[in-house]
Design a protein around this motif. Structure first.
Motif, PDB file in Angstrom:
ATOM      1  N   SER A 121     -26.600  -3.566 -49.691  1.00  0.00           N
ATOM      2  CA  SER A 121     -27.227  -4.860 -49.968  1.00  0.00           C
ATOM      3  C   SER A 121     -28.640  -4.701 -50.502  1.00  0.00           C
ATOM      4  CB  SER A 121     -27.242  -5.719 -48.700  1.00  0.00           C
ATOM      5  OG  SER A 121     -27.932  -5.068 -47.644  1.00  0.00           O
ATOM      6  N   GLY A 122     -29.256  -3.533 -50.300  1.00  0.00           N
ATOM      7  CA  GLY A 122     -30.615  -3.299 -50.751  1.00  0.00           C
ATOM      8  C   GLY A 122     -30.741  -3.149 -52.255  1.00  0.00           C
ATOM      9  N   TYR A 123     -29.598  -3.083 -52.962  1.00  0.00           N
ATOM     10  CA  TYR A 123     -29.635  -3.041 -54.421  1.00  0.00           C
ATOM     11  C   TYR A 123     -29.594  -4.444 -55.037  1.00  0.00           C
ATOM     12  CZ  TYR A 123     -29.090   2.030 -54.562  1.00  0.00           C
ATOM     13  OH  TYR A 123     -29.284   3.373 -54.437  1.00  0.00           O
ATOM     14  N   PRO A 136     -34.102 -14.341 -52.226  1.00  0.00           N
ATOM     15  CA  PRO A 136     -35.546 -14.549 -52.038  1.00  0.00           C
ATOM     16  C   PRO A 136     -36.392 -13.298 -52.267  1.00  0.00           C
ATOM     17  CG  PRO A 136     -34.310 -15.646 -50.304  1.00  0.00           C
ATOM     18  CD  PRO A 136     -33.320 -14.849 -51.087  1.00  0.00           C
ATOM     19  N   ASP A 137     -35.884 -12.132 -51.866  1.00  0.00           N
ATOM     20  CA  ASP A 137     -36.650 -10.896 -52.076  1.00  0.00           C
ATOM     21  C   ASP A 137     -36.828 -10.605 -53.561  1.00  0.00           C
ATOM     22  OD1 ASP A 137     -36.724 -10.649 -49.356  1.00  0.00           O
ATOM     23  OD2 ASP A 137     -35.217  -9.062 -49.239  1.00  0.00           O
ATOM     24  N   VAL A 138     -35.746 -10.787 -54.322  1.00  0.00           N
ATOM     25  CA  VAL A 138     -35.812 -10.542 -55.764  1.00  0.00           C
ATOM     26  C   VAL A 138     -36.708 -11.576 -56.436  1.00  0.00           C
ATOM     27  CG1 VAL A 138     -34.469 -10.376 -57.899  1.00  0.00           C
ATOM     28  CG2 VAL A 138     -33.541  -9.447 -55.763  1.00  0.00           C
ATOM     29  N   GLY A 145     -44.212  -9.531 -56.753  1.00  0.00           N
ATOM     30  CA  GLY A 145     -44.214  -8.943 -55.420  1.00  0.00           C
ATOM     31  C   GLY A 145     -43.797  -7.492 -55.413  1.00  0.00           C
ATOM     32  N   CYS A 146     -43.721  -6.936 -54.208  1.00  0.00           N
ATOM     33  CA  CYS A 146     -43.407  -5.506 -54.070  1.00  0.00           C
ATOM     34  C   CYS A 146     -42.671  -5.296 -52.747  1.00  0.00           C
ATOM     35  CB  CYS A 146     -44.710  -4.711 -54.102  1.00  0.00           C
ATOM     36  SG  CYS A 146     -44.535  -2.992 -54.639  1.00  0.00           S
ATOM     37  N   THR A 147     -41.478  -5.928 -52.636  1.00  0.00           N
ATOM     38  CA  THR A 147     -40.733  -5.873 -51.383  1.00  0.00           C
ATOM     39  C   THR A 147     -39.364  -5.218 -51.517  1.00  0.00           C
ATOM     40  OG1 THR A 147     -39.789  -8.079 -51.767  1.00  0.00           O
ATOM     41  CG2 THR A 147     -41.872  -7.974 -50.556  1.00  0.00           C
ATOM     42  N   VAL A 152     -41.089  -1.993 -55.925  1.00  0.00           N
ATOM     43  CA  VAL A 152     -41.885  -0.817 -55.566  1.00  0.00           C
ATOM     44  C   VAL A 152     -41.850   0.220 -56.680  1.00  0.00           C
ATOM     45  CG1 VAL A 152     -42.042   1.134 -53.973  1.00  0.00           C
ATOM     46  CG2 VAL A 152     -41.691  -1.173 -53.081  1.00  0.00           C
ATOM     47  N   LEU A 153     -40.665   0.496 -57.213  1.00  0.00           N
ATOM     48  CA  LEU A 153     -40.581   1.489 -58.292  1.00  0.00           C
ATOM     49  C   LEU A 153     -41.284   1.015 -59.556  1.00  0.00           C
ATOM     50  CD1 LEU A 153     -36.983   2.961 -57.905  1.00  0.00           C
ATOM     51  CD2 LEU A 153     -39.165   4.122 -57.547  1.00  0.00           C
TER      52      LEU A 153
END
Length: 475
Positions: A121-123, A136-138, A145-147, A152-153
């Motif tokens: 799910s982290g992809y 929401p994270d995307v 953002g950077c979550t 981050v990359l």
């Protein structure tokens, strides 16, 4: 062939994102073996480790306090325990919301590989391998953002581009099918949507993303793991790792910069990971979930208990033999032997891997591990009755969990509890279960799927009733 380490005076760093047990039982262990057995070139490689999120800070801080050193405890199926002090992590980066230390390390020339271990799910990919831009994270990362791994990359590689850090390999170390190409597609879409055209072009020409298949059962350390390590080694380790003795790592030979000579210590460097990946995901991962769901329904706490139960073992054996193996042939792997090895590994009583751990994220696991075999079986005009048992077991598992009959803490990243309750309260729960496109993809609401799951659900309920009846007669 990709370049191996050349004689050098300076260090070669792998920046790894994700300091959980799986990475430390696997990639870090392989590099430790190489550093210990190799020449000065092999010893030049080390891992610098950090995290995106702060939910593992206690373990991460314990690892930092031990200067990256920890103990790996392994168990063989016949009960042999071994303890190894792992020292390949030479630096542990402090967590911070701006990820400054990750960016600094990843932008340096000494860093030749940026690797990462995330969950499926982290992809944040949908069934068409498109970025889930509604998550929401995307959404937050597309707004600067950077979550997520993408955010981050993007920050790391933009700093590297500006600093002239040179080419770097982005290496997936997890269980996502086709992880290299799927991550790369998701990352490209992320960069496009965030309007980072210059960085996207740089990534296309200065990075590669080899696919990989990793295999080592690594349960969460139990409360007495620290005590066993202390008794065996004298080291009061606050962040040990436990795993089975078996380990496999198959890596696509697609590195843009130097890499460690992992093949010296048992890793397989191949042109295509696909056949190994498909065998592992369908034979091991799917069956692992099968045993967890069935074992929980049967009242077991641990994987080995279900694997040693004759009826549950038959579910697993029939699924692999009748549906998976025909789907994977021809293969360079002896699939029947691999099946037997996997089932033997699951029956290892010394691992004490919990059903609760393996049963989690069932909707995502169905999508990644089980749906491909259903799809292949239907394409052969076969009725995949043995494979349909797996979603039927999961549906029975959910039904009893919602009713409070399963005393475990079930967690799912795709469906919240309210959505699960609504699905089960539908007029036809099985049809509702088979209607989620995120899970079933092209099979969504397919009459063949619904019929197969409905028949399998009947089989599962009869099996459970038989067990209950037997238990009552015994008591």
């Amino acid at each position: 062939m990709t370049p191996l380490t050349q004689p050098v005076d300076d260090e070669r760093i792998i920046l790894h994102i994700g300091t959980g047990s799986f990475h430390r039982a696997h990639q870090a262990w392989y590099l430790h073996r190489l550093r210990e057995s190799g020449d000065s070139c092999d010893r030049a490689w080390s891992i610098t480790a950090g995290n995106i999120r702060n939910d593992m800070n206690p373990t991460h801080e314990a690892l930092a306090a031990q200067n990256g050193t920890y103990t790996l405890e392994t168990f063989s199926p016949d009960g042999v325990r071994e303890y190894e002090s792992i020292s390949s992590i030479q630096q542990v980066l402090p967590w911070s919301p701006d990820h400054a230390s990750l960016i600094e390390c990843g932008s340096s020339r000494a860093c030749r590989i940026i690797s990462f271990t995330v969950t499926e799910s982290g992809y944040y990919l949908d069934n068409h391998d498109k970025l889930d831009v509604s998550h929401p994270d995307v959404v937050a990362d597309l707004d600067g953002g950077c979550t997520t791994i993408y955010g981050v990359l993007a920050s790391i590689l933009e700093a590297r581009r500006r600093a002239g850090g040179g080419p770097v390999t982005l290496q997936c170390c997890d269980n996502l099918r086709h992880n290299g190409e799927r991550f790369r597609a998701g990352f490209a879409e992320f960069l496009t949507r965030r309007d980072l055209a210059a960085l996207k072009q740089w990534v296309e020409t200065h990075t590669t993303t080899p696919g990989a298949m990793v295999d080592r059962i690594t349960p969460r350390p139990t409360p007495d793991t620290c005590m066993r390590v202390l008794a065996a080694t004298g080291f009061d380790d606050r962040c040990p790792v436990m795993s089975e003795s078996f380990a496999q790592w198959v890596i696509q030979d697609h590195f843009i910069a130097e890499r460690p000579a992992w093949e010296k210590v048992g890793a397989e460097i191949v042109d295509s990971v696909l056949p190994y990946e498909e065998a592992k995901i369908r034979v091991l991962n799917a069956t692992h979930s099968c045993v967890a769901w069935a074992g929980t329904l049967a009242g077991f706490e641990y994987i080995h208990e279900g694997a040693r139960d004759a009826e549950i073992a038959r579910f697993a054996h029939d699924y692999i033999t009748q549906d998976v193996i025909p789907s994977l042939l021809p293969s360079p792997i002896d699939l029947q032997r691999y099946r037997d090895i996997v089932l033997d590994r699951f029956s290892n009583p010394h691992i004490r891997d919990t059903n609760e751990r393996v049963a989690a994220d069932g909707f995502t696991k169905l999508s990644g591990f089980v749906v491909p075999t259903l799809r292949d079986s239907f394409a052969r005009d076969e009725v995949p009755a043995p494979t349909a048992i797996l979603p039927a077991l999961f549906l029975a598992f959910l039904t009893r969990w919602v009713d409070g009959k399963l005393h475990i803490d079930y967690r799912d990243s795709l469906q919240d509890t309210a959505a699960i309750r609504a699905m089960l309260a539908a007029e036809d729960p099985i049809a509702a279960f088979c209607s989620d496109r995120r899970v079933w993809g092209g099979l969504t609401s397919d009459a063949r799927l619904i019929d197969a799951v409905r028949n399998a659900y009947g089989t599962v309920n009869r099996w459970l009733a038989s067990r209950l009846d037997t238990s009552r007669r015994v008591n």
